[in-house]
Scaffold this active site. Structure first.
Site, PDB file in Angstrom:
ATOM      1  N   GLY A 165     -24.611  29.080  31.567  1.00  0.00           N
ATOM      2  CA  GLY A 165     -25.606  28.736  30.562  1.00  0.00           C
ATOM      3  C   GLY A 165     -26.479  27.573  30.995  1.00  0.00           C
ATOM      4  CB  CYS A 166     -29.581  26.289  29.493  1.00  0.00           C
ATOM      5  SG  CYS A 166     -29.113  26.128  27.766  1.00  0.00           S
ATOM      6  CG  HIS A 167     -26.598  22.418  27.357  1.00  0.00           C
ATOM      7  ND1 HIS A 167     -27.316  21.277  27.110  1.00  0.00           N
ATOM      8  CD2 HIS A 167     -26.823  23.223  26.296  1.00  0.00           C
ATOM      9  CE1 HIS A 167     -27.941  21.387  25.954  1.00  0.00           C
ATOM     10  NE2 HIS A 167     -27.664  22.559  25.435  1.00  0.00           N
ATOM     11  CB  ALA A 170     -29.271  21.130  33.495  1.00  0.00           C
TER      12      ALA A 170
END
Lengths: 360, 360, 360, 360
Positions: A165-167, A170
């Protein structure tokens, strides 16, 4: 030209393509990540969208299915798996894993954008997601962050992949070079993330309404309670067993797309900012989709919104006066490198295509 | 009604007031903080705005001055100090201190919103601001954060006050109860702040342009390099001499007003979240302008934008598994409790008025 | 990859291209329109950016020039015109025309995005722009809105073109089919436009500051006074000599890019909404960059932001009860179909390339 | 202070008040207009909030009711009408009228913010709202736009009032002085309005989601089809029987509050902009809540957001060359002068209080 129907954004016709062309199905195509996947794959020279699924757009009242332009729309349960080579699953947690298992059994390769295949342990999944994992037989799944050493090789030829996922993307890109070198202390690692509203999905709810978000910055699920915590800790521990606990604090920001992780970590004695920077250069200098900024520059969301890249900056503060704290800024488009363009990147690797095909 | 002129937002006539009424001058009245000061003081029952100053609005070409409605506008140098009891200085660093000294010499009490009087040491000021302090004879100045024990008493009757800035106010309110109890370890304290664009001031520059900020989140001056660092550290050290270094990371957010500080600190052995919460209750239960949220709730900018209050939330994570890290969320309106309403609060204290006069 | 420098957004390397490849120079490359032009042309298969100019980025202090990546940057005055086949001029009014004349004299074809070549009459230019036209000898210039009958043919092989602005493009696309059929009455035609802030340019000024624009909608130069009025009226009168006057009312909206024109016009007796729709179908059914929406649907900025297309909707209200008023909604990205992608479209036509090359 | 509960925004305690004090109930207190009504009335010196109603906040599962601070919350059906002097109805169309009738029967004066009492004719209501009017016996109701001649007198002592909506208020204030003087031609009058998202209400739906609205401008229900059309036409016709039809085009803008109407009308022969301006001066010079801008200045949303005032500007263009078109810009806060502060203004008039009590 004359537009016939606006309820579904019609992709442009596939470009003239080079061989080979793989037939793909996109499940959950009307959500925000799904829309980006449709857009990317409709321009991908080695992909042809055979169908999409959408519970919203498909008509469940009869056995038939609507089509838009050349692309038919089905409810997910009726999708003809025998017509595709690969499935992109932009489906809810708890649903996606079962579809993945069914597709794999039908010989379809799967890129799963849900959380169902991300945690290696079904028990850990149950404790965080409060439901049984729908496909424990698929665990552990190859983990789709190819920039981490070893992941890319495992993805080549894989039948399925858990797309992070995105979190997580990053944060892991910010910490990976340090953890891989065992440069972190056992102190807490802090990830303070700022994310656009599209990350909350397309289902109408008060918290995602314009008026509620406008002019606000709101922390949510901060501490050690967000579902992304075990996923990040799992991958960090695989790299450095004695890494400290993760303190994770997401913040909702009034922008549509984009995610910035500001990560605070402490370096073991002997590590300077300059030596740390060498680790990042080593890790990312040949990565086509991760950009390392010049020394002292910070990543910002404007660098990456609507792009398929991650941008990483290293800053400041590694000295005895500041507790040897390093600050890593890491920015992505949450729907792209944090979801759908990463899915296409993984698709490319799985099928032996050049990794950035359709992404630059 | 018929509006005669729109170049300067005409305040409403002062309300019918109770005695006493103090005459005030507002220096730098056309900046963002100055505009709020004008608005607050034009409704303040114990204040009458005698004049404002503005290099922009006043005509420097002749000795005369323009007036708008009942309020005359001067260039700062021509302001008739003998007509006021108090001066609010919303002026640039390096300029403000000299005006403060001049006003004090004229018997005017001064609320200085610049940084010139905030650092107790002129040497420290020079090393951070790269210029000589314009009024070293006024140092150390009473520090205008009345919620810190002892400050309120020092402000009563004071001739001048250094009004703290927005990042500092939010961060100190988050840490004060812990530092006062010596509950913090010597590890770094991390303040990750998110701030609206008005904090950058009204002077046109590319970084504050709509198109540059829109859709972005941008860290700036992160680490140990922002000018607010020595101010926060000074006040923290006064409370707990062995507190750790400050890691300070401001982020520019596409909103107009508001500031959220997400503060990460580690507690000494023996301190639990519950015990820490008792410190905050003790510190803030009788404070009219600082609200402590229920356990587990987080502060957000929507709670405080366009209000004169601070809101504080305590969260999560104090356990051995998380390195005894506490997360404090602290939100203010950067132009109000972070600047001009705090200035009015200090004015009220200095003149013996009820502290929230004109603020609720 | 390792980013060497962030001051100029480095375009990706040109794609492997097909012949022919034309060398282009982009003047004013660091403004908002210029940046889009650089982006589009760096991906154009038949273009190679030979240089860009920027007074900001180039160092005027010495004779040398800086370069970024493979693309050198010059001040406009030093640009080596002999190294290019075409010049894109994203320069201020009053400056651009002189550069255009110089380039044309050097055998370079010119796409001028300024207003200098748009009005056929130098006298009219002077009365609206309050300065002499810098290149009256180039008037009248071929007008770069190829969707208007006859314009496309005139552009093929042209040495230069006046590229229309954003308000003009949206308004003319809304009215062209009606004016061409002489379907409009002599009543005023009203264009109420809503535009993003990038239209105001990149030079810092108070009106374009984030805090000033945020939360606001502001009309400006409304009535018959905006400089775009004579340009729109010129083109309308060429189509229908007895068309009514234009009432033009632009509004600044807190978005970065995009423009919506809501156009109100009255139809001559005998014209129905259905017959009017036939005119639009006829005009745009084969246009690759103008999309006509289904009957009753309205154009919105979300349809076109970050795309190279215009979208047109026809609505409502043509009946005797409503004064035979038709409402046309017309949306474009102001920096693309309203500026730089239209410039590339014109470049393609001038050089005999497929019209949408590099734009879909 | 310590905040006990955040689910409902606790109003501050009522100020020490002057006699008389009227007890009010606020129905639909958790919607956007209701929240503003609660806020305004909790600071109103002649009002005391006896209760609020909310289907969301009240617990329908038992006969009891929750309370917050000093204010009890009921479902609307259980509200104790015998405890109040006045009811503010922020309820849905079709529901509100029935509650109004019940309250009036109980001797409670009613300020109805719904559309149920706005149209004089129940038949007209049914044709536009597609349902029977729930309280035809109350029609025609006094119409709550006191700035229109005669309305104010009719409101004094009235038992109930139909409070006009936001689009209607802004448009009528723009046209009233002209229609009252019969200065308009029979040509269509065009109102192009731009409105913030709070106007769409608080119920979650896709069209009001942050991501859907962000970066967009979207016309909706344009032409002669919006439900506000008959209300505006009714009031205009009462002023000037031969006024032309209304063309009404609302646009959704990515801001939270505020509404700007840009109104285009044609003046009869003999009327100049200067003479028209005299009409506006005459109409509004003594109005405390309507501000007329200096000649040539335009109204903008920033002038009125979060205020209780309307701002009106007159512009340009009245000449034979422009078809004698006048442009009136009219701005309000849609939740205040467009809803709840207008309701308080009407409450003040009905109860014989100074009209701006609690509003300046």
């Amino acid at each position: 030209m004359i537009i016939a129907n606006q309820t579904f954004t019609a992709p442009v016709d596939n470009q003239p393509t080079t061989q080979p062309v793989y037939r793909v199905g996109i499940f959950g195509a009307t959500g925000y990540a799904g829309q980006i996947a449709v857009n990317l794959l409709s321009h991908h020279p080695n992909a042809r969208i055979a169908f999409v699924t959408s519970e919203r757009a498909a008509d469940p009242g009869n056995g038939d299915h609507e089509s838009l332009g050349a692309i038919p729309i089905y409810p997910a349960a009726d999708a003809p798996l025998d017509t595709i080579d690969a499935a992109f699953l932009c489906l809810p947690n708890g649903v996606s894993g079962a579809v993945a298992a069914r597709a794999i059994a039908a010989g379809v390769r799967v890129i799963d954008l849900s959380a169902d295949l991300r945690l290696d342990s079904a028990e850990l999944y149950k404790s965080w997601y409060k439901q049984d994992n729908p496909a424990p037989q698929l665990l552990p799944a190859p983990y789709g962050l190819p920039e981490i050493a070893g992941k890319r090789a495992a993805l080549a030829g894989a039948r399925y992949v858990a797309n992070p996922g995105c979190h997580v993307t990053a944060t892991l890109l910010a910490l990976y070079p340090l953890a891989a070198a065992h440069a972190l202390t056992a102190d807490p690692v802090i990830a303070d993330t700022k994310t656009g509203v599209s990350g909350a999905g397309k289902t109408p709810k008060l918290d995602s309404m314009f008026v509620e978000v406008y002019g606000d910055v709101k922390p949510y699920n901060i501490g050690h309670i967000h579902r992304h915590v075990p996923e990040i800790e799992q991958e960090l521990h695989n790299l450095q067993a004695d890494v400290g606990p993760l303190i994770f604090a997401p913040h909702l920001i009034p922008i549509d797309v984009g995610l910035l992780a500001t990560v605070y970590a402490r370096l073991r004695p002997g590590w300077t900012l300059e030596r740390a920077r060498e680790l990042f250069i080593e890790a990312y200098q040949h990565e086509p989709l991760v950009d390392l900024l010049p020394a002292g520059q910070v990543a910002r969301i404007a660098d990456v919104a609507h792009t398929n890249r991650a941008v990483i900056g290293l800053s400041a503060g590694v000295s005895s006066a500041t507790g040897d704290t390093i600050i890593i800024t890491s920015a992505i488009d949450n729907l792209r490198k944090g979801a759908s363009s990463q899915a296409v990147q993984n698709f490319n690797i799985m099928f032996g295509l050049p990794e950035t095909t359709g992404l630059l």
